[in-house]
Design an enzyme around this catalytic site. Structure first.
Site, short mmCIF file in Angstrom:
data_model
loop_
_atom_site.label_atom_id
_atom_site.label_comp_id
_atom_site.label_asym_id
_atom_site.label_seq_id
_atom_site.Cartn_x
_atom_site.Cartn_y
_atom_site.Cartn_z
N HIS A 44 34.74 36.47 35.71
CA HIS A 44 35.44 37.78 35.92
C HIS A 44 34.54 38.55 36.55
O HIS A 44 34.18 39.74 36.10
CB HIS A 44 36.26 38.38 34.80
CG HIS A 44 37.21 39.39 35.27
ND1 HIS A 44 36.97 40.75 35.28
CD2 HIS A 44 38.65 39.31 35.46
CE1 HIS A 44 38.12 41.48 35.76
NE2 HIS A 44 39.04 40.51 35.53
N PHE A 45 33.91 38.63 37.73
CA PHE A 45 34.31 37.63 38.64
C PHE A 45 32.86 37.01 39.49
O PHE A 45 31.83 37.69 39.16
CB PHE A 45 34.84 38.07 39.80
CG PHE A 45 36.36 38.62 39.84
CD1 PHE A 45 37.29 37.78 39.89
CD2 PHE A 45 36.51 40.07 39.43
CE1 PHE A 45 38.69 38.41 39.62
CE2 PHE A 45 37.64 40.47 39.24
CZ PHE A 45 38.86 39.71 39.32
#
Length: 138
Positions: A44-45
């Site tokens: 994420h991410f």
């Protein structure tokens, strides 16, 4: 034993590192440093790690639980859990290295239900606000 030790979460899922102030049963201010090695940041991410908004809400819930369970006039509840979220707003993202300030205020109690309002900010920038419901057994 610190008040944070009362949280049922393991260290991997604790989003309050420090209790800055506590008015037992009423409100608190806590802090969490986004370290950068948290498992959820890997996906994420990739290449642009951001702390998920739902975890900002979880931080409010954890600090709210500390506040609620510290009331000197009301016995701590068993199995206190986050059972509702209302009016949540994710207004920004936290990145590794940022120090989050978490605020939680108990707005009301009815038996085993506790309503908490809270916010998360960093460097004067508001990241999230929410009203949450915690429930436990008397």
């Amino acid at each position: 034993m610190s008040k944070l030790d009362a949280l049922p979460h393991g260290p991997e899922f604790r989003f309050v590192d420090e209790l800055v102030s506590l008015e037992p049963g009423k409100q608190a201010l806590g802090r969490y440093l986004v370290k950068g090695d948290e498992a959820f940041l890997v996906g994420h991410f990739p290449g642009n790690p951001l702390m998920p908004g739902v975890i900002l809400i979880e931080a409010i819930a954890q600090l709210g639980g500390v506040v609620a369970q510290s009331d000197p006039e009301i016995a701590a509840l068993k199995n206190l859990l986050l059972t509702g979220v209302r009016g949540a707003k994710i207004l920004g993202a936290a990145v590794p290295g940022e120090l989050l300030e978490i605020e939680a205020t108990v707005e009301g109690r009815l038996g085993g239900m506790i309503q908490v309002s809270g916010r998360v900010s960093t460097a004067g920038r508001e990241l999230a606000t929410a009203k949450i419901m915690l429930s436990g057994e008397e």
